[in-house]
Design an enzyme around this catalytic site. Structure first.
Site, PDB file in Angstrom:
ATOM      1  N   GLU A 110       0.844  -1.192   0.000  1.00  0.00           N
ATOM      2  CA  GLU A 110       0.000   0.000   0.000  1.00  0.00           C
ATOM      3  C   GLU A 110       0.879   1.241   0.000  1.00  0.00           C
ATOM      4  O   GLU A 110       2.101   1.162   0.134  1.00  0.00           O
ATOM      5  CB  GLU A 110      -0.957  -0.009   1.202  1.00  0.00           C
ATOM      6  N   HIS A 258      -9.033  10.227   2.588  1.00  0.00           N
ATOM      7  CA  HIS A 258      -8.662   9.107   1.728  1.00  0.00           C
ATOM      8  C   HIS A 258      -8.862   9.535   0.283  1.00  0.00           C
ATOM      9  O   HIS A 258      -9.902  10.101  -0.064  1.00  0.00           O
ATOM     10  CB  HIS A 258      -9.509   7.876   2.035  1.00  0.00           C
ATOM     11  N   ARG A 300      -1.007   9.280   1.561  1.00  0.00           N
ATOM     12  CA  ARG A 300      -2.398   9.647   1.292  1.00  0.00           C
ATOM     13  C   ARG A 300      -2.611  11.151   1.199  1.00  0.00           C
ATOM     14  O   ARG A 300      -3.401  11.619   0.378  1.00  0.00           O
ATOM     15  CB  ARG A 300      -3.310   9.071   2.381  1.00  0.00           C
ATOM     16  N   HIS A 375     -11.395  10.454   6.272  1.00  0.00           N
ATOM     17  CA  HIS A 375     -11.194   9.028   6.537  1.00  0.00           C
ATOM     18  C   HIS A 375     -10.615   8.740   7.911  1.00  0.00           C
ATOM     19  O   HIS A 375     -11.021   7.789   8.574  1.00  0.00           O
ATOM     20  CB  HIS A 375     -10.265   8.469   5.460  1.00  0.00           C
TER      21      HIS A 375
END
Length: 573
Positions: A110, A258, A300, A375
């Site tokens: 990720e 997010h 992010r 998020h």
């Protein structure tokens, strides 16, 4: 006796740790234990250095890099070292995770991770699987008489005597599940959020629950934003309750958006980009290339900010991230299906595939429209790595806490790990505190690694506050802007989003003050977030100021706020 409030990953980990150490524990949750809250919504997985060649130090380095210069290194080291241990222990006792054909644990990649280290369960259902696993263990303790469970109750306020937390006032609460847009008032509308239900309850409904220690594991505040991936109850209620009792709160300005959510708030996991999906603008251009060395797998805050800038610059089909801009940026996952074979997306991401199908999207054939959504929140009750707050007897864990472990921006999939690690540590510390005969375990601002703001944040509701707020609005020319922000939700969306500026924050502060004076708990908490955002006159991580675009080394630390004299109840579960 220890009262643990909240039954997500942090609350369950805390309660289990305290029970294991012989403490009497009451676990209170505003819904049913099986509901899961934000934990059950978590798609991405659990980051842990358990793979071949990976190390806790490498995981630490990635965490520090993502955190934009203000990570509490000691807390992050605890996270990565203790996290690897705890995950291995959970695997040993049967935590279900996805595995390769040879039986080894499958590890995904990720954003901002240097190596694949993300464990998943059921593809994109990791949070739900982890919550079920921990809830089963908790229910076994309930059946054995070692843990008391109180469902559908909310905490209205903390009981503070002689400067120490000695319990909480509880009220009935109605549970709510699933991500939801935020209403402007805190009054219940439709299925009631825990905060709204508790706030609306009659004072006669409250009962006192005495405790040697109280642990708040009540989650963050991303659901205060109209577009959010969060459970509707995650609106900062526990943090506000602690602040009203006199606890320091820190880092409230850092809100992570997010990058890839649907208009309705459903998350499209970062793991999709880790598997090979790319971002495109309306012209089909892959715009993240050249904007960051990691492209779509940048931290992010970087990806969300670049999407915001693409849209605002007119490179895509809209002037902003409002409804008219939805669809201006697309996530293209068709390379995954093409390269890995038909049915790959449905197998790897069954929950996301089902959600997209329900909205009429076929992501195996075409890119899907995405937009950033609130998020995760890095701010919370200031605490140390044992969960201790500035108030003796009050502990905090999970997203409700601000240990500095994430700095200005959380690394992907560190949140479930945070709940496991710091939930366990808070439970152990609370048990030790209860057994110690109530030693003074409160921690100073210096001990918490934060610096105090120059002045306390004033409470709404008194004449001096009202006059100061009116004068401030007039002085900064914000009256028209405040009038245009007809409600708290509008002010939050307009001023506290991905990019902020002084004029918008001042206008929002006027709205928050006005509505808090009228009794809106949401407005009071939003006012704290706004105060933190106004104070930090720089751009760093998940806090971006259009009027202060540079990162300022003089701001290279964490800041705490203290709220003036406490006021009676809100509610939270």
């Amino acid at each position: 006796m220890i009262l643990v409030v909240g039954a997500g990953v942090a609350g369950l980990s805390c309660a289990l740790a305290a029970v294991t150490r012989g403490a009497d524990v009451v676990l209170a949750t505003s819904g049913r234990l099986r509901d899961g809250g934000n934990t059950a919504l978590a798609q991405g997985g659990i980051a842990a250095a358990v793979g071949p060649g990976d190390t806790a130090e490498a995981h630490l380095a990635d965490t520090l890099s993502a955190g934009a210069g203000i990570v509490n290194t000691a807390a992050a080291r605890v996270l990565t070292t203790e996290g690897a241990r705890i995950v291995r222990e959970l695997l040993d006792v049967g935590l279900p995770v996805d595995r390769a054909s040879d039986g080894s644990v499958s590890l995904g990649l990720e954003g901002a991770h240097g190596v694949p280290r993300i464990l998943h369960s059921g593809g994109d259902r990791t949070g739900a699987a982890l919550h079920t696993f921990l809830a089963d263990r908790a229910l076994a303790e309930v059946a054995g008489g070692r843990l008391q469970l109180r469902e559908e109750v909310a905490v209205a306020s903390l009981i503070v005597e002689a400067g120490q937390v000695v319990g909480a006032r509880l009220r009935p609460a109605t549970a709510q599940s699933g991500p939801s847009a935020l209403s402007e008032s805190m009054a219940p509308s439709g299925p009631s959020a825990p905060f709204a239900a508790a706030a609306a309850a009659a004072p006669a409904d409250a009962i006192e629950q005495r405790a040697d220690a109280v642990v708040l594991a009540t989650g963050g505040y991303a659901a205060m934003f109209p577009r959010t991936t969060n459970h509707a109850g995650a609106r900062g209620e526990g943090i506000l309750i602690a602040a009203r009792a006199g606890a320091l709160v820190a880092d409230l300005e850092f809100v992570q958006f997010h990058p890839t959510a649907l208009e309705t708030g459903e998350l499209v996991s970062e793991a999709v980009r880790g598997a090979g999906a790319v971002l495109r603008d309306a012209a089909g251009r892959r715009f993240m290339q050249g904007r960051h060395p990691l492209a779509e797998l940048a931290p992010r805050d970087v990806v969300a900010r670049e999407i915001h800038r693409v849209v605002r610059a007119g490179d895509a089909a809209g002037p902003g991230l409002g409804a008219d801009a939805l669809g201006a940026v697309f996530l293209d996952a068709t390379p995954i299906e093409r390269e890995r074979g038909a049915g790959s997306l449905a197998k790897m991401f069954p929950g996301i595939s089902a959600a997209l199908a329900a909205h009429g999207h076929d992501w195996t054939r075409e890119p899907i429209p995405v937009t950033p959504a609130a998020h995760y929140t890095m701010g919370g009750v200031a605490s140390d790595t044992l969960g201790r707050s500035s108030l003796p007897g009050l502990f905090v864990a999970g997203e409700a806490a601000s240990t500095g472990v994430h700095g200005a921006n959380r690394l992907a999939s560190n949140s479930l790990l945070e709940g496991l690690v710091f939930g366990e540590r808070a439970g152990a510390a609370a048990a030790a505190f209860a057994a110690s005969g109530h030693q003074d375990w409160g921690v100073t601002a210096a001990g918490l690694g934060v610096r105090l703001a120059a002045e306390p944040v004033r409470r709404p509701g008194d004449t001096a506050r009202g006059e100061a707020g009116a004068a401030e609005g007039a002085a900064e020319g914000t009256a028209d802007g405040a009038a245009a922000m007809s409600g708290v939700a509008d002010a939050i969306a307009a001023a506290l989003g991905i990019e902020r500026d002084a004029a918008g924050l001042a206008a929002a502060a006027h709205v928050f003050h006005r509505e808090a004076s009228r009794g809106s708990n949401l407005a009071e908490f939003a006012g704290l977030v706004c105060a933190a955002a106004r104070a930090r006159t720089e751009s760093r991580g998940a806090h971006q100021r259009a009027d202060y675009p540079a990162t300022d080394r003089d701001w290279g630390g964490r800041r705490a706020l203290v709220l003036e004299a406490a006021r009676e109840p809100v509610g939270v579960g």
